[in-house]
Design an enzyme around this catalytic site. Structure first.
Site, PDB file in Angstrom:
ATOM      1  N   LYS A  13       0.833  -1.217   0.000  1.00  0.00           N
ATOM      2  CA  LYS A  13       0.000   0.000   0.000  1.00  0.00           C
ATOM      3  C   LYS A  13       0.865   1.264   0.000  1.00  0.00           C
ATOM      4  O   LYS A  13       0.617   2.183  -0.761  1.00  0.00           O
ATOM      5  CB  LYS A  13      -0.900   0.060   1.247  1.00  0.00           C
ATOM      6  CG  LYS A  13      -1.939  -1.022   1.351  1.00  0.00           C
ATOM      7  CD  LYS A  13      -2.913  -0.732   2.483  1.00  0.00           C
ATOM      8  CE  LYS A  13      -2.285  -0.642   3.867  1.00  0.00           C
ATOM      9  NZ  LYS A  13      -1.690  -1.881   4.373  1.00  0.00           N
ATOM     10  N   ARG A  88      -9.572   0.826   9.018  1.00  0.00           N
ATOM     11  CA  ARG A  88      -9.159  -0.554   9.287  1.00  0.00           C
ATOM     12  C   ARG A  88     -10.252  -1.329  10.019  1.00  0.00           C
ATOM     13  O   ARG A  88     -10.061  -2.522  10.278  1.00  0.00           O
ATOM     14  CB  ARG A  88      -7.900  -0.545  10.151  1.00  0.00           C
ATOM     15  CG  ARG A  88      -6.599  -0.775   9.365  1.00  0.00           C
ATOM     16  CD  ARG A  88      -5.488  -0.646  10.360  1.00  0.00           C
ATOM     17  NE  ARG A  88      -4.279  -1.326  10.065  1.00  0.00           N
ATOM     18  CZ  ARG A  88      -3.184  -0.742   9.559  1.00  0.00           C
ATOM     19  NH1 ARG A  88      -3.214   0.512   9.191  1.00  0.00           N
ATOM     20  NH2 ARG A  88      -2.073  -1.431   9.429  1.00  0.00           N
ATOM     21  N   ARG A 127      11.888  -6.414   5.482  1.00  0.00           N
ATOM     22  CA  ARG A 127      11.751  -4.973   5.191  1.00  0.00           C
ATOM     23  C   ARG A 127      12.670  -4.175   6.123  1.00  0.00           C
ATOM     24  O   ARG A 127      12.788  -4.471   7.306  1.00  0.00           O
ATOM     25  CB  ARG A 127      10.280  -4.579   5.426  1.00  0.00           C
ATOM     26  CG  ARG A 127       9.983  -3.126   5.187  1.00  0.00           C
ATOM     27  CD  ARG A 127       8.518  -2.898   4.921  1.00  0.00           C
ATOM     28  NE  ARG A 127       7.644  -3.104   6.070  1.00  0.00           N
ATOM     29  CZ  ARG A 127       6.324  -2.938   6.034  1.00  0.00           C
ATOM     30  NH1 ARG A 127       5.734  -2.604   4.907  1.00  0.00           N
ATOM     31  NH2 ARG A 127       5.584  -3.138   7.114  1.00  0.00           N
ATOM     32  N   ARG A 155      11.522  -2.029  11.538  1.00  0.00           N
ATOM     33  CA  ARG A 155      10.424  -1.523  12.362  1.00  0.00           C
ATOM     34  C   ARG A 155      10.145  -2.512  13.489  1.00  0.00           C
ATOM     35  O   ARG A 155      10.180  -3.720  13.270  1.00  0.00           O
ATOM     36  CB  ARG A 155       9.163  -1.394  11.492  1.00  0.00           C
ATOM     37  CG  ARG A 155       8.840   0.023  11.108  1.00  0.00           C
ATOM     38  CD  ARG A 155       7.769   0.077  10.076  1.00  0.00           C
ATOM     39  NE  ARG A 155       6.492  -0.482  10.522  1.00  0.00           N
ATOM     40  CZ  ARG A 155       5.370  -0.423   9.807  1.00  0.00           C
ATOM     41  NH1 ARG A 155       5.372   0.157   8.629  1.00  0.00           N
ATOM     42  NH2 ARG A 155       4.253  -0.948  10.262  1.00  0.00           N
ATOM     43  N   ARG A 166      -0.450  -9.191  13.212  1.00  0.00           N
ATOM     44  CA  ARG A 166      -1.043  -8.114  12.407  1.00  0.00           C
ATOM     45  C   ARG A 166      -1.890  -8.686  11.274  1.00  0.00           C
ATOM     46  O   ARG A 166      -2.927  -8.132  10.916  1.00  0.00           O
ATOM     47  CB  ARG A 166       0.057  -7.195  11.860  1.00  0.00           C
ATOM     48  CG  ARG A 166       0.691  -6.342  12.957  1.00  0.00           C
ATOM     49  CD  ARG A 166       2.007  -5.729  12.534  1.00  0.00           C
ATOM     50  NE  ARG A 166       1.874  -4.758  11.479  1.00  0.00           N
ATOM     51  CZ  ARG A 166       2.867  -4.412  10.657  1.00  0.00           C
ATOM     52  NH1 ARG A 166       4.053  -4.977  10.769  1.00  0.00           N
ATOM     53  NH2 ARG A 166       2.660  -3.507   9.739  1.00  0.00           N
TER      54      ARG A 166
HETATM   55  P1  AMP Z   1       0.797   0.508   9.230  1.00  0.00           P
HETATM   56  O1  AMP Z   1       2.031   1.309   9.054  1.00  0.00           O
HETATM   57  O2  AMP Z   1      -0.360   1.043   8.443  1.00  0.00           O
HETATM   58  O3  AMP Z   1       1.014  -0.968   9.016  1.00  0.00           O
HETATM   59  O4  AMP Z   1       0.355   0.685  10.764  1.00  0.00           O
HETATM   60  C1  AMP Z   1       1.214   0.305  11.826  1.00  0.00           C
HETATM   61  C2  AMP Z   1       0.390   0.121  13.088  1.00  0.00           C
HETATM   62  O5  AMP Z   1      -0.244   1.355  13.435  1.00  0.00           O
HETATM   63  C3  AMP Z   1      -0.735  -0.891  12.998  1.00  0.00           C
HETATM   64  O6  AMP Z   1      -0.304  -2.218  13.204  1.00  0.00           O
HETATM   65  C4  AMP Z   1      -1.661  -0.400  14.101  1.00  0.00           C
HETATM   66  O7  AMP Z   1      -1.166  -0.742  15.382  1.00  0.00           O
HETATM   67  C5  AMP Z   1      -1.542   1.123  13.976  1.00  0.00           C
HETATM   68  N1  AMP Z   1      -2.540   1.661  13.028  1.00  0.00           N
HETATM   69  C6  AMP Z   1      -2.312   2.265  11.828  1.00  0.00           C
HETATM   70  N2  AMP Z   1      -3.450   2.632  11.249  1.00  0.00           N
HETATM   71  C7  AMP Z   1      -4.451   2.250  12.082  1.00  0.00           C
HETATM   72  C8  AMP Z   1      -5.873   2.328  12.031  1.00  0.00           C
HETATM   73  N3  AMP Z   1      -6.500   2.867  10.980  1.00  0.00           N
HETATM   74  N4  AMP Z   1      -6.577   1.819  13.074  1.00  0.00           N
HETATM   75  C9  AMP Z   1      -5.960   1.298  14.143  1.00  0.00           C
HETATM   76  N5  AMP Z   1      -4.622   1.157  14.254  1.00  0.00           N
HETATM   77  C10 AMP Z   1      -3.864   1.640  13.229  1.00  0.00           C
END
Ligand code: AMP
Length: 210
Positions: A13, A88, A127, A155, A166
């Site tokens: 994404k 999400r 990554r 990360r 996740r």
């Molecule tokens: P990402 O970089 O989008 O994979 O997000 C990393 C982490 O941030 C996720 O595993 C969640 O813990 C938190 N996070 C990001 N976006 C959301 C969302 N829309 N709702 C809830 N948690 C989020």
């Protein structure tokens, strides 16, 4: 053009969002990036979010919905936006619809990038990112960033057990949104298990033909 990018963590994404930003010159809204910035800055919101993120869980809806409400008020979103990692959950999708209705805006397309979970585990565990220039790369590049020479990092939530958690959270909470947007007639599923350029060709076709 207002776009939602759906897909499991590691589905690509962020990479496709960066290409869309360049293509349309519209706002990139990544709740993951916003939350990581809050964690790094040590803000109260960041402190609240950190434990959820480190464990691979979702940050509570009210926190991320609040972030998006504020961000949608920024002027740069008027000419269009890409939502990457939001919504999400169904509650987040409903809150987004309500807010966009108030702003007399709507989502034009929801693109769902589909990748086999085992391919994702492999991708995400290798990554790496550069803490200085922000570039995302893979372990095959070595230990140092080719652009700025800084030490590459992993990360905290890209470790295998957290990645599997996740993915589980994605299946349970986020995958149902595919049907939500299909029901609205704006869903475009694409096969993300191909090269970045092949996926981009499909994304470009969707956003230019819509
Ligand atoms: P990402 O970089 O989008 O994979 O997000 C990393 C982490 O941030 C996720 O595993 C969640 O813990 C938190 N996070 C990001 N976006 C959301 C969302 N829309 N709702 C809830 N948690 C989020």
């Amino acid at each position: 053009m207002n776009i939602i990018l759906l897909g499991a963590p590691g589905s690509g994404k962020g990479t496709q969002a960066a290409k869309l930003v360049e293509f349309f010159n519209i706002a990139h809204i990544s709740t993951g990036d916003m939350l990581r910035a809050a964690v790094s800055a040590g803000t109260p919101l960041g402190l609240e979010a950190k434990s959820f993120m480190d464990a691979g869980n979702l940050v509570p809806d009210e926190v991320v919905i609040g972030l998006i409400k504020d961000r949608m008020g920024d002027e740069d979103t008027n000419k269009g936006f890409i939502l990457d990692g939001f919504p999400r959950t169904t509650s987040q999708a409903i809150a987004l619809d309500e807010q966009l209705a108030e702003l007399a805006r709507s989502i034009d397309v929801a693109i769902a990038i589909d990748v086999d979970p085992e391919v994702i585990v492999q991708r995400v565990c290798t990554r790496r990112f550069c803490p200085t220039c922000g570039r995302i790369t893979t372990a095959s590049e070595g230990d140092t960033c080719l652009m700025c020479g800084c030490k590459l990092e992993t990360r905290a939530d890209d470790k295998e057990d957290v990645v599997r958690k996740r993915l589980e959270v994605y299946e349970q909470n986020t995958a149902p949104l595919i049907d939500y947007y299909r029901g609205k007639g704006i869903l475009h599923p694409i096969d993300g298990d191909r090269s970045i350029d092949e996926v981009w060709a499909d994304v470009q076709k969707i956003v230019t033909e819509d």
